[in-house]
Design a protein around this motif. Structure first.
Motif, PDB file in Angstrom:
ATOM      1  N   GLY A 242       0.656  -1.248  -0.012  1.00 25.17           N
ATOM      2  CA  GLY A 242      -0.255   0.042  -0.137  1.00 25.17           C
ATOM      3  C   GLY A 242       0.835   1.172  -0.204  1.00 25.17           C
ATOM      4  N   LEU A 243       0.337   2.474   0.797  1.00 27.89           N
ATOM      5  CA  LEU A 243       0.860   3.463   0.243  1.00 27.89           C
ATOM      6  C   LEU A 243       1.918   3.791   1.247  1.00 27.89           C
ATOM      7  CD1 LEU A 243       0.755   6.659  -0.013  1.00 27.89           C
ATOM      8  CD2 LEU A 243      -0.719   6.854   1.556  1.00 27.89           C
ATOM      9  N   PHE A 244       2.069   2.353   1.923  1.00 29.25           N
ATOM     10  CA  PHE A 244       3.451   2.327   3.542  1.00 29.25           C
ATOM     11  C   PHE A 244       4.299   2.340   2.427  1.00 29.25           C
ATOM     12  CE2 PHE A 244       5.228  -1.293   5.546  1.00 29.25           C
ATOM     13  CZ  PHE A 244       6.405  -0.437   6.229  1.00 29.25           C
ATOM     14  N   LEU A 245       4.312   1.104   1.561  1.00 23.39           N
ATOM     15  CA  LEU A 245       5.299   0.968   1.102  1.00 23.39           C
ATOM     16  C   LEU A 245       5.629   2.174  -0.306  1.00 23.39           C
ATOM     17  CD1 LEU A 245       7.293  -1.951   0.472  1.00 23.39           C
ATOM     18  CD2 LEU A 245       5.411  -2.345  -1.134  1.00 23.39           C
ATOM     19  N   THR A 246       5.269   2.493  -0.595  1.00 23.22           N
ATOM     20  CA  THR A 246       5.363   3.453  -1.582  1.00 23.22           C
ATOM     21  C   THR A 246       5.833   4.533  -1.260  1.00 23.22           C
ATOM     22  OG1 THR A 246       3.119   2.956  -2.878  1.00 23.22           O
ATOM     23  CG2 THR A 246       4.207   5.256  -3.230  1.00 23.22           C
ATOM     24  N   LEU A 247       5.528   4.716   0.256  1.00 22.27           N
ATOM     25  CA  LEU A 247       6.345   5.545   0.530  1.00 22.27           C
ATOM     26  C   LEU A 247       7.949   5.598   1.294  1.00 22.27           C
ATOM     27  CD1 LEU A 247       3.561   7.768   3.034  1.00 22.27           C
ATOM     28  CD2 LEU A 247       4.641   8.468   1.082  1.00 22.27           C
ATOM     29  N   LEU A 248       7.583   4.379   1.358  1.00 19.80           N
ATOM     30  CA  LEU A 248       9.440   3.507   2.111  1.00 19.80           C
ATOM     31  C   LEU A 248      10.147   3.453   0.830  1.00 19.80           C
ATOM     32  CD1 LEU A 248      10.164   1.830   5.001  1.00 19.80           C
ATOM     33  CD2 LEU A 248       9.582   0.127   3.238  1.00 19.80           C
ATOM     34  N   ILE A 249       9.558   2.870   0.182  1.00 17.95           N
ATOM     35  CA  ILE A 249      10.362   2.606  -0.780  1.00 17.95           C
ATOM     36  C   ILE A 249      10.774   4.204  -1.712  1.00 17.95           C
ATOM     37  CG2 ILE A 249      11.012   1.768  -3.694  1.00 17.95           C
ATOM     38  CD1 ILE A 249       9.029  -0.193  -2.782  1.00 17.95           C
ATOM     39  N   SER A 250      10.259   5.190  -1.658  1.00 19.34           N
ATOM     40  CA  SER A 250      10.254   7.000  -2.542  1.00 19.34           C
ATOM     41  C   SER A 250      11.090   7.364  -1.622  1.00 19.34           C
ATOM     42  CB  SER A 250       9.135   7.512  -2.506  1.00 19.34           C
ATOM     43  OG  SER A 250       8.509   6.865  -2.848  1.00 19.34           O
ATOM     44  N   VAL A 251      10.609   6.743   0.085  1.00 17.31           N
ATOM     45  CA  VAL A 251      11.814   7.788   1.076  1.00 17.31           C
ATOM     46  C   VAL A 251      12.813   7.384   0.808  1.00 17.31           C
ATOM     47  CG1 VAL A 251      12.242   8.955   3.388  1.00 17.31           C
ATOM     48  CG2 VAL A 251      10.088   8.137   2.333  1.00 17.31           C
ATOM     49  N   LEU A 252      13.686   6.272   1.166  1.00 18.39           N
ATOM     50  CA  LEU A 252      14.868   5.648   0.906  1.00 18.39           C
ATOM     51  C   LEU A 252      15.517   5.776  -0.166  1.00 18.39           C
ATOM     52  CD1 LEU A 252      13.586   1.567   2.171  1.00 18.39           C
ATOM     53  CD2 LEU A 252      15.599   3.773   3.085  1.00 18.39           C
ATOM     54  N   ALA A 253      14.862   5.901  -1.744  1.00 15.51           N
ATOM     55  CA  ALA A 253      15.285   6.072  -2.657  1.00 15.51           C
ATOM     56  C   ALA A 253      15.601   8.133  -2.667  1.00 15.51           C
ATOM     57  CB  ALA A 253      14.665   6.064  -3.720  1.00 15.51           C
ATOM     58  N   ILE A 254      14.534   8.688  -2.468  1.00 16.39           N
ATOM     59  CA  ILE A 254      15.585   9.568  -1.999  1.00 16.39           C
ATOM     60  C   ILE A 254      16.336   9.638  -0.828  1.00 16.39           C
ATOM     61  CG2 ILE A 254      14.114  11.666  -1.364  1.00 16.39           C
ATOM     62  CD1 ILE A 254      11.651  11.128  -1.870  1.00 16.39           C
ATOM     63  N   VAL A 255      16.304   9.559   0.410  1.00  9.12           N
ATOM     64  CA  VAL A 255      17.435   9.485   0.845  1.00  9.12           C
ATOM     65  C   VAL A 255      18.374   9.216   0.485  1.00  9.12           C
ATOM     66  CG1 VAL A 255      18.124   8.780   3.460  1.00  9.12           C
ATOM     67  CG2 VAL A 255      16.152   8.962   2.455  1.00  9.12           C
ATOM     68  N   THR A 256      18.970   8.019  -0.358  1.00  9.84           N
ATOM     69  CA  THR A 256      20.025   7.725  -0.713  1.00  9.84           C
ATOM     70  C   THR A 256      20.610   8.831  -1.808  1.00  9.84           C
ATOM     71  OG1 THR A 256      19.343   6.088  -1.593  1.00  9.84           O
ATOM     72  CG2 THR A 256      20.364   5.424   0.376  1.00  9.84           C
ATOM     73  N   ALA A 257      19.829   8.829  -2.657  1.00 12.19           N
ATOM     74  CA  ALA A 257      20.325   9.689  -3.850  1.00 12.19           C
ATOM     75  C   ALA A 257      20.841  10.272  -4.593  1.00 12.19           C
ATOM     76  CB  ALA A 257      18.554   9.633  -4.495  1.00 12.19           C
ATOM     77  N   LEU A 258      19.959  11.223  -3.432  1.00  9.18           N
ATOM     78  CA  LEU A 258      21.468  12.346  -2.716  1.00  9.18           C
ATOM     79  C   LEU A 258      22.214  12.341  -3.341  1.00  9.18           C
ATOM     80  CD1 LEU A 258      20.673  15.663  -3.960  1.00  9.18           C
ATOM     81  CD2 LEU A 258      19.935  15.910  -1.127  1.00  9.18           C
ATOM     82  N   PRO A 259      22.984  12.042  -1.559  1.00  4.55           N
ATOM     83  CA  PRO A 259      24.644  12.329  -1.367  1.00  4.55           C
ATOM     84  C   PRO A 259      25.103  10.703  -2.245  1.00  4.55           C
ATOM     85  CG  PRO A 259      23.455  10.318   0.457  1.00  4.55           C
ATOM     86  CD  PRO A 259      22.293  11.303  -0.500  1.00  4.55           C
ATOM     87  N   ILE A 319      14.579  -2.543  -3.380  1.00  7.75           N
ATOM     88  CA  ILE A 319      15.366  -1.415  -2.953  1.00  7.75           C
ATOM     89  C   ILE A 319      16.285  -0.485  -3.486  1.00  7.75           C
ATOM     90  CG2 ILE A 319      15.752   0.010  -0.847  1.00  7.75           C
ATOM     91  CD1 ILE A 319      12.971  -0.954   0.559  1.00  7.75           C
ATOM     92  N   ILE A 320      17.569  -1.772  -3.716  1.00  4.69           N
ATOM     93  CA  ILE A 320      18.863  -2.100  -4.598  1.00  4.69           C
ATOM     94  C   ILE A 320      18.340  -0.845  -5.497  1.00  4.69           C
ATOM     95  CG2 ILE A 320      20.772  -2.431  -4.396  1.00  4.69           C
ATOM     96  CD1 ILE A 320      20.298  -4.509  -2.081  1.00  4.69           C
ATOM     97  N   GLY A 321      17.277  -1.768  -6.633  1.00  4.48           N
ATOM     98  CA  GLY A 321      17.892  -1.175  -7.751  1.00  4.48           C
ATOM     99  C   GLY A 321      17.354   0.371  -7.976  1.00  4.48           C
ATOM    100  N   VAL A 322      15.529  -0.040  -7.758  1.00  2.00           N
ATOM    101  CA  VAL A 322      15.881   1.693  -7.061  1.00  2.00           C
ATOM    102  C   VAL A 322      16.636   2.996  -6.425  1.00  2.00           C
ATOM    103  CG1 VAL A 322      13.868   3.379  -6.399  1.00  2.00           C
ATOM    104  CG2 VAL A 322      13.009   0.857  -7.592  1.00  2.00           C
ATOM    105  N   CYS A 323      17.673   2.435  -6.328  1.00  2.00           N
ATOM    106  CA  CYS A 323      18.274   3.279  -4.895  1.00  2.00           C
ATOM    107  C   CYS A 323      19.560   3.657  -6.133  1.00  2.00           C
ATOM    108  CB  CYS A 323      18.999   3.309  -3.894  1.00  2.00           C
ATOM    109  SG  CYS A 323      17.477   3.018  -2.687  1.00  2.00           S
ATOM    110  N   LEU A 324      20.222   2.415  -6.677  1.00  2.45           N
ATOM    111  CA  LEU A 324      21.137   3.156  -7.834  1.00  2.45           C
ATOM    112  C   LEU A 324      20.776   3.536  -8.973  1.00  2.45           C
ATOM    113  CD1 LEU A 324      22.988  -1.065  -7.339  1.00  2.45           C
ATOM    114  CD2 LEU A 324      23.840   1.634  -6.462  1.00  2.45           C
TER     115      LEU A 324
END
Lengths: 448, 347
Positions: A242-259, A319-324
């Protein structure tokens, strides 16, 4: 002041008459209407046509979504019987928990809420005025919060490492808030307060860290006694959704994408060939394939190359895939920002005798990132929406839960309403993000 | 020389990788499942009747029941299953790479799939087939009357090819109107965008149930394709294939013997025939070859039900949850009633 002395010696002062009010057709509402909507007969026709279009659209939407809508029903059949042409919001209400939490067990959903509330509380101090130590709070959020949240969501037995991190996270959270309360009340930081109370104030400054460490140790012991044996039941990650998973993946991707993106962009501009070539290879590889390919590779191909008893978690792989993928795109955005900083800045930093990292941290990156805010945010918005692709590899994100609703025999055929609901949720998320970024731009005054 | 040793290293790595690439197949799936403590059963993205998700996150449906039956046979507990819901694009890969232990998801048993995709089909648990649905007031009674009709169909599926074959073979000159999405296709059909809609009959039945006025539409009697749907397992694991196959047979055999979840306890206490006794594990040791406990079949029937019960609940037109596909007279009836559901003897 235009004053003239007349022949008789009197002083004639020119007093202009009060100017006439402008014609009523050019000011106020009427003037605005005339200027913008009815400037010529052509614009008047366009205005009326547009008004008519807006009217029929919204009238139909209102009729379907509100006037004819059904809010209480036990099945889609009941909805159709009650109002065949209205929206069946009853289905959304029944599926609401599923859409938000996915298949997370009903009795355990409070854990997701708690994790979210903790995050808000952890980050809230950033918006408090006149608070010291914000950077420290931010660092603790990145270092400790993920473990606490991870345990809350996944549950189960805690190994010694997880136990340590969870207890430390709670300790840090408590001391953060003690610090905030103390600062608000006394105007001094927690550290100063502890040093003062323990009588270390007149000791050498080097010793000041000991009372603070001691204080945190006491809190840690308290937390250990309080939560040492506390545990929550295990929730397998394939139930997350659900939205929980959507947010979880998005937040993790955003947090790792910037650095990750900053590191890659710097590496790509580096003068060291190995670093530069590997950065280019990584970025170009990930930018040349669609996200869905990355996900497929991560989820279905990777297990083939791993030993059989080494079971990777599908969610982690995705998640690793999305983050990379996100980091590769962010790298190019940041590189654009780095190139926009005038060469003089680089040279000035060098002339000041700053090392590479210092000149980057103090001179270049602050300017580049500030310039890049709109691009970074549109990248993030794209990322949030891209996460719907994980539904293709069978992760029950919000989109898949919305689709599943219409495939249940009781709610069969319910497909418009879930998609409208999903669109509203995505709009709120993305609009909020874009508004926040605009506020940030105003605050940092990016226009030069 | 250094460059050669680099090549050598690369080659060794490749060999190592490719050897590591076929690891799961070497192990016996049954042992793997027992060690893990639960079954990993692959289903698809929710499809009414076969595998459907309830608002509280539980799975149900006829294919889901097969998963539960296998779990019950092994552990005696229908809930020891982790359902993996995978899109059809990666269904066979997810089985081949060991992510799933078995696949129970409306996969049609074809020669190509059985021989070239590294999987083995077990036993048919549903005979589906492509059909047509038309509005009732069109007066059409047979698919052969659809001459020159526009037909709504999903693109990129065998459905589209079957339609073309049928049209050409019978000189019907049908005009396909293709869609990507079920819902859009249905909306177009309901608004009169095409004269008929074609799909697997199970799909037609469940979609018809979601129409505003289901009784205004009829499914024509002709079936223009064969779609035997069967659970599948990885190739080269006979023990595991036997187990899944005989679990499906157990469901069918129980119905044939008149054993259902209601009377199974009485039947076990006083088996009416040696056949019943053998099936329920009171006599003999049929369980041994499967590597299961004596009461495996009893547990399945007790906790999941027999084939008929499962069918009526999810596929039939009797229960509120069922998607309304009549069973009598169809291929899914027992062989004793003119259908194709037939279990080899349990002895």
């Amino acid at each position: 002041m235009a004053s003239v002395e007349s022949q008789s010696g009197d002083v004639i002062v020119f007093t202009p008459k009060a100017s006439k009010p402008p014609p009523p057709t050019t000011v106020g509402v009427l003037g605005w209407l005339r200027e913008n909507l009815f400037y010529s007969w052509f614009s008047a026709i366009v205005t009326f046509a547009a008004l008519y279009l807006i009217f029929i659209t919204f009238a139909a939407l209102y009729q379907w979504g509100i006037a004819d809508a059904v809010w209480e029903a036990e099945s889609r059949r009941q909805c159709l019987d009650a109002s065949p042409h209205g929206a069946c919001w009853a289905g959304i209400i029944v599926w609401f928990n599923g859409i938000i939490y996915g298949r997370f067990p009903l009795d355990e959903q409070w854990r997701v809420d708690l994790g979210f509330i903790l995050l808000v509380l952890w980050l809230a101090p950033f918006w408090f005025p006149r608070l010291t130590g914000k950077i420290g709070i931010g660092i603790t959020a990145v270092v400790f919060y993920p473990f606490l949240a991870g345990y809350l969501f996944a549950g189960g037995e805690r190994g010694w490492f997880m136990q340590t991190m969870v207890l430390l996270a709670v300790t840090v959270f408590i001391t953060n808030w003690l610090h905030i309360v103390v600062s608000m009340v006394t105007g001094r930081s927690l550290r100063e307060w502890v040093v003062g109370v323990t009588g270390f104030a007149d000791k050498h400054e080097r010793l000041h860290k000991y009372p603070m460490l001691g204080f945190q140790g006491i809190v840690l012991i308290g937390v250990y006694l309080w939560l040492g044996n506390w545990s929550v039941s295990e929730v397998n990650t394939n139930l997350w959704g659900g939205l929980f998973l959507t947010l979880l993946i998005s937040v993790l991707a955003i947090v790792t994408a910037l650095p990750g993106g900053v590191a890659l962009a710097l590496a790509r501009r580096s003068h060291m060939p190995v670093i530069r070539v590997s950065a280019i290879a990584f970025i170009e590889l990930f930018r040349s394939v669609p996200l869905i390919t990355v996900l497929f590779m991560a989820v279905t191909m990777m297990p083939l190359f791993l030993p059989p008893d080494f079971q990777l978690n599908k969610l982690v792989q995705a998640i690793i895939g999305v983050c990379l993928f996100a980091a590769a795109y962010m790298a190019e955005v940041v590189r654009g920002g780095l190139q926009a900083v005038p060469n003089g800045q680089y040279e000035a930093a060098k002339a000041m005798g700053l090392t590479y990292w210092k000149s980057m941290n103090l001179i270049i990156l602050p300017q580049a990132l500030k310039l890049m805010i709109p691009n970074i945010v549109s990248n993030f918005l794209g990322l949030v929406k891209d996460t719907t692709l994980v539904s293709i590899i069978g992760l029950y994100d919000m989109l898949l839960m919305l689709k599943a609703a219409g495939q249940n025999p009781i709610w069969i055929g319910l497909h418009t309403e879930p998609l409208v609901f999903g669109a509203i949720v995505y709009f709120i998320l993305c609009f909020a993000m874009s508004q926040y970024s605009q506020a940030l731009e105003r605050k940092l005054k990016t226009t030069r | 020389m250094r460059i050669f040793s680099l090549y050598g290293l690369g080659a060794a790595l490749l060999v190592g990788l490719s050897m590591a690439a076929t690891p799961v197949l070497a192990q016996q799936t049954l042992q793997l499942v027992k060690d893990r403590g639960h079954l990993r059963c692959q289903v698809g993205v929710p499809s009414p009747g076969f595998y459907q998700l309830a608002a509280d996150g539980t799975w149900s449906g006829s294919d889901v029941s097969v998963c539960r039956a296998v779990a019950t046979a092994i552990f005696g507990d229908p809930n020891k299953v982790e359902f993996q819901s995978v899109t059809s694009a990666v269904r066979f890969t997810a089985l081949a790479n060991g992510e799933s232990d078995m696949l129970s998801r409306t996969a049609t048993w074809t020669l190509f799939r059985d021989t070239q995709l590294g999987l083995d089909f077990t036993a048919v648990n549903f005979y589906d087939g492509q059909g047509f649905m038309v509005p009732k007031d069109s007066g059409i009674k047979s698919a052969f009357e659809l001459k020159g009709a526009t037909v709504c169909v999903l693109t990129g599926t065998t459905t589209e090819l079957n339609l073309a074959d049928f049209s050409r073979a019978n000189n019907l000159d049908m005009q396909p109107v293709v869609f990507e999405d079920n819902n859009v296709r249905n909306d177009t059909y309901l608004k009169g965008g095409c004269d008929a809609v074609t799909n697997d009959k199970s799909g037609l039945a469940s979609q018809k149930a979601g129409f505003p006025n289901p009784n205004d539409h009829v499914i024509l009697p002709e079936t223009i394709s064969k779609e035997p749907l069967a659970p599948a397992v990885r190739q080269n694991d006979s023990q595991w294939m036997n187990l899944v196959r005989w679990v499906v047979f157990a469901l069918i055999n129980a119905e044939e013997l008149g054993i259902n979840s209601g009377n199974v306890d009485d039947m076990r206490k006083k088996p009416p025939s040696p056949e019943h006794a053998r099936f329920l594990g009171v006599e003999g040791d049929l369980n041994k070859g499967l590597g299961l406990e004596k009461d495996w079949a009893y547990n399945i029937i007790k906790k999941v039900g027999n084939y008929g019960e499962v069918y009526d609940k999810y596929m039939g037109d009797g229960s509120p949850e069922g998607i309304g596909i009549p069973r009598s007279g169809s291929a899914n009836a027992l062989w004793t009633q003119g259908g194709l559901m037939y279990s080899p003897p349990f002895r």
